[in-house]
Scaffold this motif. Structure first.
Motif, PDB file in Angstrom:
ATOM      1  N   UNK A 134       0.822  -1.215   0.000  1.00  0.00           N
ATOM      2  CA  UNK A 134       0.000   0.000   0.000  1.00  0.00           C
ATOM      3  C   UNK A 134       0.849   1.255   0.000  1.00  0.00           C
ATOM      4  N   UNK A 135       2.087   1.131   0.431  1.00  0.00           N
ATOM      5  CA  UNK A 135       2.981   2.284   0.506  1.00  0.00           C
ATOM      6  C   UNK A 135       3.557   2.642  -0.857  1.00  0.00           C
ATOM      7  N   UNK A 136       3.438   1.730  -1.796  1.00  0.00           N
ATOM      8  CA  UNK A 136       3.996   1.998  -3.125  1.00  0.00           C
ATOM      9  C   UNK A 136       3.198   3.117  -3.800  1.00  0.00           C
ATOM     10  N   UNK A 137       3.873   4.206  -4.116  1.00  0.00           N
ATOM     11  CA  UNK A 137       3.219   5.366  -4.714  1.00  0.00           C
ATOM     12  C   UNK A 137       2.816   5.127  -6.159  1.00  0.00           C
ATOM     13  N   UNK A 138       2.050   6.033  -6.642  1.00  0.00           N
ATOM     14  CA  UNK A 138       1.549   5.956  -8.007  1.00  0.00           C
ATOM     15  C   UNK A 138       2.697   6.098  -9.004  1.00  0.00           C
ATOM     16  N   UNK A 139       2.700   5.271 -10.006  1.00  0.00           N
ATOM     17  CA  UNK A 139       3.727   5.344 -11.033  1.00  0.00           C
ATOM     18  C   UNK A 139       5.035   4.694 -10.628  1.00  0.00           C
TER      19      UNK A 139
ATOM     20  N   UNK B  12      -5.322  -2.549  -2.366  1.00  0.00           N
ATOM     21  CA  UNK B  12      -3.976  -3.081  -2.525  1.00  0.00           C
ATOM     22  C   UNK B  12      -3.523  -2.955  -3.983  1.00  0.00           C
ATOM     23  N   UNK B  13      -2.568  -2.070  -4.222  1.00  0.00           N
ATOM     24  CA  UNK B  13      -2.035  -1.898  -5.590  1.00  0.00           C
ATOM     25  C   UNK B  13      -1.094  -3.043  -5.939  1.00  0.00           C
ATOM     26  N   UNK B  14      -1.623  -4.233  -5.925  1.00  0.00           N
ATOM     27  CA  UNK B  14      -0.816  -5.419  -6.187  1.00  0.00           C
ATOM     28  C   UNK B  14      -0.125  -5.353  -7.552  1.00  0.00           C
ATOM     29  N   UNK B  15      -0.699  -4.562  -8.427  1.00  0.00           N
ATOM     30  CA  UNK B  15      -0.128  -4.490  -9.771  1.00  0.00           C
ATOM     31  C   UNK B  15       1.205  -3.766  -9.781  1.00  0.00           C
ATOM     32  N   UNK B  16       1.512  -3.097  -8.661  1.00  0.00           N
ATOM     33  CA  UNK B  16       2.797  -2.389  -8.596  1.00  0.00           C
ATOM     34  C   UNK B  16       3.891  -3.297  -8.068  1.00  0.00           C
TER      35      UNK B  16
END
Length: 118
Positions: free
Chosen positions: A12-17, A51-55
């Motif tokens: 979740x801490x992974x920022x956008x982009x 959850x931005x699992x895609x990152x």
DNA sequence: CAGATGACAAGAT
DNA sequence: AATCTTGCCATCT
């Protein structure tokens, strides 16, 4: 919770982009040397939350695929491209998109209590 | 308990 | 560069 809430917290801490490798998430989650547990946690848990699992990708800068992901093997890449990440030959530049976790987070890596011998 | 699996990673060939 | 092999271990059967 038989899964690792830490992992979801990190992802979740992974920022956008930005993206992070399983190994990186693993060490940030206190699972240094156990990237498989990360992938497993996402695979098993894959909570429908934010959850931005895609990152999360592998260490080769490639998007992992599986025959039973979401019906679309390219879903993850599509999501990343939607965030401005550019793929090249099916890969992305880790040197360019690698997420750099804050020191405050790194400091906690050494503070993670595994489990109490309750 | 024992055997097999996996959204990984690093090394050897 | 691609493939095979080993290391890791929670989870499934």
């Amino acid at each position: 919770m038989s899964c690792y809430p830490r992992i979801y917290d990190i992802v979740r801490q992974i920022p956008h982009g930005k993206v992070a490798t399983y190994g990186q998430v693993a060490e940030l989650a206190g699972l240094f040397g156990k990237p498989r547990v990360v992938g497993y946690a996402l695979y098993r848990g894959a909570p429908e939350q934010e959850i931005p699992w895609h990152r999360v990708i592998n260490a080769k800068g490639e998007v992992s695929r599986s025959a039973f992901r979401d019906g679309s093997d390219d879903l993850q890449q599509l999501l990343l491209e939607s965030e401005g990440i550019v793929f090249e030959l099916g890969k992305l530049s880790l040197a360019q998109y690698r997420w750099q976790p804050p020191r405050s987070l790194l400091a906690q890596i050494q503070q993670i209590p595994k489990s109490d011998p309750g």
